[in-house]
Scaffold this active site. Sequence first.
Site, PDB file in Angstrom:
ATOM      1  N   ARG A   1      28.193  29.867  24.762  1.00 50.43           N
ATOM      2  CA  ARG A   1      28.667  29.712  26.136  1.00 50.43           C
ATOM      3  C   ARG A   1      27.657  30.314  27.117  1.00 50.43           C
ATOM      4  O   ARG A   1      27.213  31.447  26.939  1.00 50.43           O
ATOM      5  CB  ARG A   1      30.034  30.384  26.285  1.00 50.43           C
ATOM      6  CG  ARG A   1      30.786  30.018  27.535  1.00 50.43           C
ATOM      7  CD  ARG A   1      32.193  30.563  27.514  1.00 50.43           C
ATOM      8  NE  ARG A   1      32.197  32.023  27.546  1.00 50.43           N
ATOM      9  CZ  ARG A   1      33.230  32.763  27.957  1.00 50.43           C
ATOM     10  NH1 ARG A   1      34.343  32.164  28.354  1.00 50.43           N
ATOM     11  NH2 ARG A   1      33.178  34.069  27.957  1.00 50.43           N
TER      12      ARG A   1
ATOM     13  N   TYR B   1      35.926  40.500  38.034  1.00 42.17           N
ATOM     14  CA  TYR B   1      34.721  41.015  37.370  1.00 42.17           C
ATOM     15  C   TYR B   1      33.808  39.923  36.828  1.00 42.17           C
ATOM     16  O   TYR B   1      32.742  40.223  36.289  1.00 42.17           O
ATOM     17  CB  TYR B   1      35.076  41.991  36.242  1.00 42.17           C
ATOM     18  CG  TYR B   1      36.065  41.487  35.223  1.00 42.17           C
ATOM     19  CD1 TYR B   1      35.697  40.613  34.215  1.00 42.17           C
ATOM     20  CD2 TYR B   1      37.385  41.925  35.247  1.00 42.17           C
ATOM     21  CE1 TYR B   1      36.602  40.166  33.277  1.00 42.17           C
ATOM     22  CE2 TYR B   1      38.305  41.499  34.309  1.00 42.17           C
ATOM     23  CZ  TYR B   1      37.911  40.616  33.333  1.00 42.17           C
ATOM     24  OH  TYR B   1      38.830  40.177  32.407  1.00 42.17           O
ATOM     25  N   LYS B   2      34.171  38.650  36.981  1.00 42.94           N
ATOM     26  CA  LYS B   2      33.298  37.566  36.530  1.00 42.94           C
ATOM     27  C   LYS B   2      32.416  37.119  37.696  1.00 42.94           C
ATOM     28  O   LYS B   2      31.487  37.821  38.086  1.00 42.94           O
ATOM     29  CB  LYS B   2      34.141  36.421  35.972  1.00 42.94           C
ATOM     30  CG  LYS B   2      34.999  36.803  34.756  1.00 42.94           C
ATOM     31  CD  LYS B   2      35.765  35.604  34.231  1.00 42.94           C
ATOM     32  CE  LYS B   2      36.812  35.987  33.192  1.00 42.94           C
ATOM     33  NZ  LYS B   2      36.222  36.547  31.966  1.00 42.94           N
TER      34      LYS B   2
ATOM     35  N   PHE C   1      43.502  30.485  27.928  1.00 42.48           N
ATOM     36  CA  PHE C   1      43.026  31.778  27.457  1.00 42.48           C
ATOM     37  C   PHE C   1      44.185  32.495  26.770  1.00 42.48           C
ATOM     38  O   PHE C   1      45.301  32.531  27.298  1.00 42.48           O
ATOM     39  CB  PHE C   1      42.480  32.616  28.614  1.00 42.48           C
ATOM     40  CG  PHE C   1      41.765  33.850  28.139  1.00 42.48           C
ATOM     41  CD1 PHE C   1      40.512  33.756  27.561  1.00 42.48           C
ATOM     42  CD2 PHE C   1      42.352  35.098  28.252  1.00 42.48           C
ATOM     43  CE1 PHE C   1      39.840  34.886  27.106  1.00 42.48           C
ATOM     44  CE2 PHE C   1      41.696  36.236  27.794  1.00 42.48           C
ATOM     45  CZ  PHE C   1      40.439  36.137  27.221  1.00 42.48           C
TER      46      PHE C   1
ATOM     47  N   ASP D   1      45.734  30.111  36.953  1.00 41.93           N
ATOM     48  CA  ASP D   1      44.862  31.209  36.570  1.00 41.93           C
ATOM     49  C   ASP D   1      43.454  30.823  37.034  1.00 41.93           C
ATOM     50  O   ASP D   1      42.888  29.831  36.580  1.00 41.93           O
ATOM     51  CB  ASP D   1      44.912  31.404  35.047  1.00 41.93           C
ATOM     52  CG  ASP D   1      44.049  32.568  34.566  1.00 41.93           C
ATOM     53  OD1 ASP D   1      43.044  32.885  35.238  1.00 41.93           O
ATOM     54  OD2 ASP D   1      44.356  33.139  33.507  1.00 41.93           O
TER      55      ASP D   1
END
Length: 430
Positions: A389, A240-241, A136, A215
């Site tokens: 996605r 938050y995912k 990322f 990560d």
Amino acid sequence: MAHFPHTDVTRETCLRADQADPLRKYRDQFALPDDVIYLDGNSLGARPKAAAARAADVVEREWGTDLIASWNTNQWFNLPVRIGTKVGQLIGGSGGQCVVTDTTSVNVFKALAAALRLQESDRPGRRVILSERENFPTDLYMIEGLISFLGDVDGRSYELRLIDDVRELRETLLASGDEVAAVLLTHVNYRSGAMWAMNEVTAAVHEAGALMIWDLCHSAGAVPVDLDAAGADFAVGCTYKYLNGGPGSPAFIWAAARHLPRIEQPLSGWWGHAKPFEMSVSFDPAEGAKRLLVGTQPIISLATAEIGIDLALSVDQAAHREKSLGLTTLFIDLVESRLASHPLTLVTPRDEASRGSHVSFRHPEGYAVMKALIADGVIGDYREPEILRFGFAPLYNSFTDVWDAVEALRLVLDEERWRAPGFQHRDAVT
């Protein structure tokens, strides 16, 4: 849990699988619109129903009535540690310590800086940081920023080297492992959903004398993680995912117990002080992971994030993973069998052991296709280049969601709805 060949699947098959789903009760814990199939939990998890009441209680009672006394009476001051302990349990890191605080980007900076300082003490002269080319971007940006900030150290600057796969990682460690200070990888790739073999990779990194930072942004709450079993050194991630903490909810940072007494990080804010209210003029780090805290914490966001974390902790992890694989496998099978005439290319690993909980397909008009699909009530997201996605959250997504999402995608493609002018315009957030 349902694993069925695509040739036998109908919508009724999916309905029966949902009725037999041991996790079906969790869907009622989330506030989801009736006319939406939400497949973007890999970007922002759905809201737990209890989060609204928790936020209201913090605002109305704890803040509105108890006011500043809440730092003590409502334990505001201890929230990052208390919730961090829960995250540590979830990611198999009870042998270390975790705090929920700051953003993933800031925590990457802190973890990497701490790792480099440890290495400079134990194995001086190592100046290479390894990461994945497909990592990322913020992780790579933070590495670049720290390298630039550190400048020359004993006449040499740090260097970022990028690898593409485990083969290249092993070759690099074999050829120049004594130069490598730290390796930073995202456990589940944000774009493809490909998952590194955490135990094997960590062992190879340690054999070369380097430190391993993971990560876990697309792992925590999505796939089983056991940092203790892997022997990881540091880990970071967001809430938050798949942890459903809410937009911009605080991230977390974890450190192995063996490193905690010696950790130094450059953002030495007052919340990381051993005795912050003595107001000393010099910094004395707190014990354990508390030294990784920086400044005053976002109490409302912390409080609501705890709701989603508690839900994740309450789930049987084996059943959760089994359903995740059932959902993603079914989606891949249905797309490839029912939409075979369209230029869709699977980007996600077909091997179940090598993927997380989202599936990505490439399409030449991916952005417009996703916008058209969202307009039809199926919410996924888009990533460059040309990637559709779809995130599958086993707590609230169903097998019927998978069937209906594929049917909606079929209509968008068969009828070329994506060609509408409104779907060609790029929004600021994709």
